[in-house]
Scaffold this motif. Structure first.
Motif, PDB file in Angstrom:
ATOM      1  N   GLY A 200       6.626   2.163  -3.371  1.00 50.81           N
ATOM      2  CA  GLY A 200       5.888   1.608  -2.211  1.00 50.81           C
ATOM      3  C   GLY A 200       4.832   2.101  -1.853  1.00 50.81           C
ATOM      4  N   PHE A 201       4.380   2.222  -0.583  1.00 52.02           N
ATOM      5  CA  PHE A 201       3.410   2.776   0.166  1.00 52.02           C
ATOM      6  C   PHE A 201       3.371   3.039   1.465  1.00 52.02           C
ATOM      7  CE2 PHE A 201       2.794  -1.729  -0.995  1.00 52.02           C
ATOM      8  CZ  PHE A 201       2.506  -2.339   0.284  1.00 52.02           C
ATOM      9  N   VAL A 202       2.642   4.128   1.915  1.00 53.80           N
ATOM     10  CA  VAL A 202       2.585   4.756   3.415  1.00 53.80           C
ATOM     11  C   VAL A 202       1.600   3.835   4.191  1.00 53.80           C
ATOM     12  CG1 VAL A 202       2.554   6.419   4.822  1.00 53.80           C
ATOM     13  CG2 VAL A 202       3.586   6.816   2.773  1.00 53.80           C
ATOM     14  N   VAL A 203       2.048   3.417   5.142  1.00 51.77           N
ATOM     15  CA  VAL A 203       0.994   2.619   6.152  1.00 51.77           C
ATOM     16  C   VAL A 203       0.754   3.007   7.510  1.00 51.77           C
ATOM     17  CG1 VAL A 203       1.622   0.264   4.844  1.00 51.77           C
ATOM     18  CG2 VAL A 203       2.899   0.942   6.996  1.00 51.77           C
ATOM     19  N   PRO A 204      -0.226   2.584   8.369  1.00 51.64           N
ATOM     20  CA  PRO A 204      -0.510   3.208   9.565  1.00 51.64           C
ATOM     21  C   PRO A 204       0.018   2.179  10.530  1.00 51.64           C
ATOM     22  CG  PRO A 204      -2.606   2.081   8.606  1.00 51.64           C
ATOM     23  CD  PRO A 204      -1.617   1.874   7.493  1.00 51.64           C
ATOM     24  N   ALA A 205       0.949   2.603  11.339  1.00 47.70           N
ATOM     25  CA  ALA A 205       1.877   1.753  12.240  1.00 47.70           C
ATOM     26  C   ALA A 205       1.657   2.068  13.534  1.00 47.70           C
ATOM     27  CB  ALA A 205       3.378   1.833  11.827  1.00 47.70           C
TER      28      ALA A 205
END
Length: 520
Positions: A327-332
């Motif tokens: 997966g990937f890391v996202v700005p939340a």
């Protein structure tokens, strides 16, 4: 004729139809030509030993066509003339509450502060590309809630409060793959879940319910201790509306303005513990090699590997959270001046990196004061500090894993899936000591139990804070109504009674049932 078997096989047999049929025929002395179909009922991967095996429960059809579907049709009747129930929030808790209300003959009126799931994607893209955060439409706010963009993981340990099977069946009824009924750790995928959510909304509207997007609750009308309805405000044009009926409050764990409103108006709440830490990102091939005990990684047959770690450090839990293979890391973040990171995966889980939250338990007694919002305030301060460390952009502060252990600033950082970019920062220096110390010791323990896990190829990205709600809205455990205000049903993760998509959905169904009992 049908027969059911429980088998344990190599991955190449489990995921190849012809090999599986040959294996079943050989092991059970059947004529392979008479086997018309094999239906997988349950499937789980056992990677605890050197050689990976797949445990399966299968249904074998001999001389006849398959006649049993794993998914079942659910009847949703028209409720356009039924009594109104207001559902605030269109995340998993709100959606499943609305669908259950329809089954029970009541008309749900959903109000959602964010946009529909299609329009919401555009605002999420702006966060990644332009570092612009819309406080009403982001990874937490909007149709589908935070769960819509977090891989669609449906695994839960919660078995006591309701039927997990029912929740999975509802997802299948609205377009999810039957694989979620089969796999031990089911997931839908970030790329597939939005369409499923749209189908749920269409069911609600077709059955006579109403769904209002860009509609923010600004007041709960209470008369003599009884909820009579709510006042809303259109987030685009400011128009106010009133809706009458009891309220299922399912606003999610990031609706801080709602928590402040409730606190200011004497709606009883209490501070609730959360977990805080980082997103830890490894190359996915490395995690595959570690978990599957092979230099080749997952190979041709196996899915991207998952991991789960938990330990105790200085009387507090340290554990992996919301693991996203491939997966990937996202700005939340949900507003300006804060950084929050989360993870997600597409249905294929075939990305270059795998990530997981690595977090430290924090209890109310760890934070001074007796205010119900003290954990939330502390959470906000951490996100603001991270924003400053990230150069006052969505650029996230980060550090190589071994450098963090050794309290050393990383000279450079590895490539990452986090599209706004990373900036080298001494996380060991500015994270609260209660978090940094336990993180370091916990990671060292995980490294000892999993050879190769502790590596400078991995990067720690700050900060993971939205693991659960920082408050609990008090309700009666019998009828799920607020302890003092009748007709108010605090619901789901945002109310402090769930953790994840499935448990929130279960709580939504339970609140719908209790609200129906209240109205009847």
């Amino acid at each position: 004729m049908t027969k059911e078997y429980e088998i344990r096989v190599e991955p190449r047999i489990a995921y190849d139809d012809k090999m599986l049929k040959d294996f079943v025929a050989r092991e059970n002395r059947l004529d392979v030509r008479t086997i018309t179909a094999i239906q997988v009922i349950r499937r789980s991967i056992d990677a605890r030993q050197k050689f990976v095996r797949v445990n399966m429960k299968i249904r074998v059809y001999i001389g006849e066509k398959p006649n049993k579907n794993l998914s079942v049709a659910i009847e949703y009747k028209y409720v356009g003339k039924g009594k109104n129930v207001i559902v605030v929030g269109e995340g998993p808790a709100g959606l499943f509450a609305a669908l259950r209300l329809i089954e029970l003959g009541y008309r749900p009126i959903i109000v959602e502060r964010g946009k529909n799931v299609h329009e919401r994607k555009k605002d999420i893209a702006k966060i990644k590309k332009m570092q612009m955060v819309d406080p009403e439409s982001n990874y937490s706010f909007g149709e589908g809630g935070a769960g819509a963009y977090s891989d669609g993981k449906l695994y839960t340990r919660s078995k006591k409060r309701g039927s997990v099977e029912k929740i999975l069946q509802v997802f299948c009824h609205h377009g999810a793959s039957e694989n979620i009924l089969i796999d031990a750790h089911p997931h839908i995928g970030t790329d597939k879940l939005p369409r499923v959510i749209e189908n749920m909304r269409e069911t609600i509207i077709r059955c006579g319910g109403h769904v209002y997007h860009n509609t923010k609750m600004v007041k709960i009308n209470i008369n003599n201790g009884v909820v009579t309805g709510i006042v809303t405000k259109d987030t685009e044009n400011g128009e106010e509306k009133e809706f009458d009926g009891p309220v299922i409050l399912a606003t999610g764990h990031s609706a801080r303005d709602v928590y402040r409103y409730l606190n200011d108006n004497g709606i009883e709440m209490e501070a609730k513990g959360i977990a805080v830490g980082v997103r830890l990102e490894h190359p996915s091939h490395l995690i595959d090699c570690i978990q599957y005990h092979s230099k080749l990684g997952r190979g041709q047959w196996l899915p991207a590997a998952e991991y789960s770690f938990v330990t105790q450090v200085e009387e507090r839990g340290v554990y992996s959270f919301c693991m996203c293979p491939g997966g990937f890391v996202v700005p939340a973040a949900t507003d300006k001046g804060q950084i929050v990171v989360n993870g997600m995966s597409p249905s294929t889980r075939d990305g270059r990196w795998s990530n997981s939250g690595i977090v430290v338990e924090t209890r109310p007694e760890d934070i001074p004061g007796d205010n119900a919002l003290k954990i939330m305030t502390w959470q906000e301060e951490l996100e603001k500090e991270c924003w400053l460390q990230g150069n006052m952009k969505q650029t996230a502060p980060a550090q190589r894993m071994v450098d963090f252990i050794n309290k050393k600033l990383s000279y450079d950082l590895p490539k990452s899936s986090y599209t706004p970019g990373l900036i080298s920062s001494p996380l060991h220096f500015w994270l609260p000591a209660s978090i940094a110390t336990r993180l370091r010791k916990g990671l060292m323990q995980f490294g000892k139990s999993s050879n190769g896990f502790l590596t400078n190829e991995a990067v720690m990205i700050a900060i993971e804070t939205r693991t659960s709600a920082p408050v609990r809205i008090l309700r009666d455990p019998e009828n799920l109504m607020h302890v003092r205000v009748k007709g108010l049903f605090p619901c789901g993760e945002g109310a402090g009674y769930a953790g994840g998509i499935v448990s929130a959905a279960i709580d939504g169904e339970r609140c719908a049932e209790m609200c129906a009992a209240y109205l009847s």
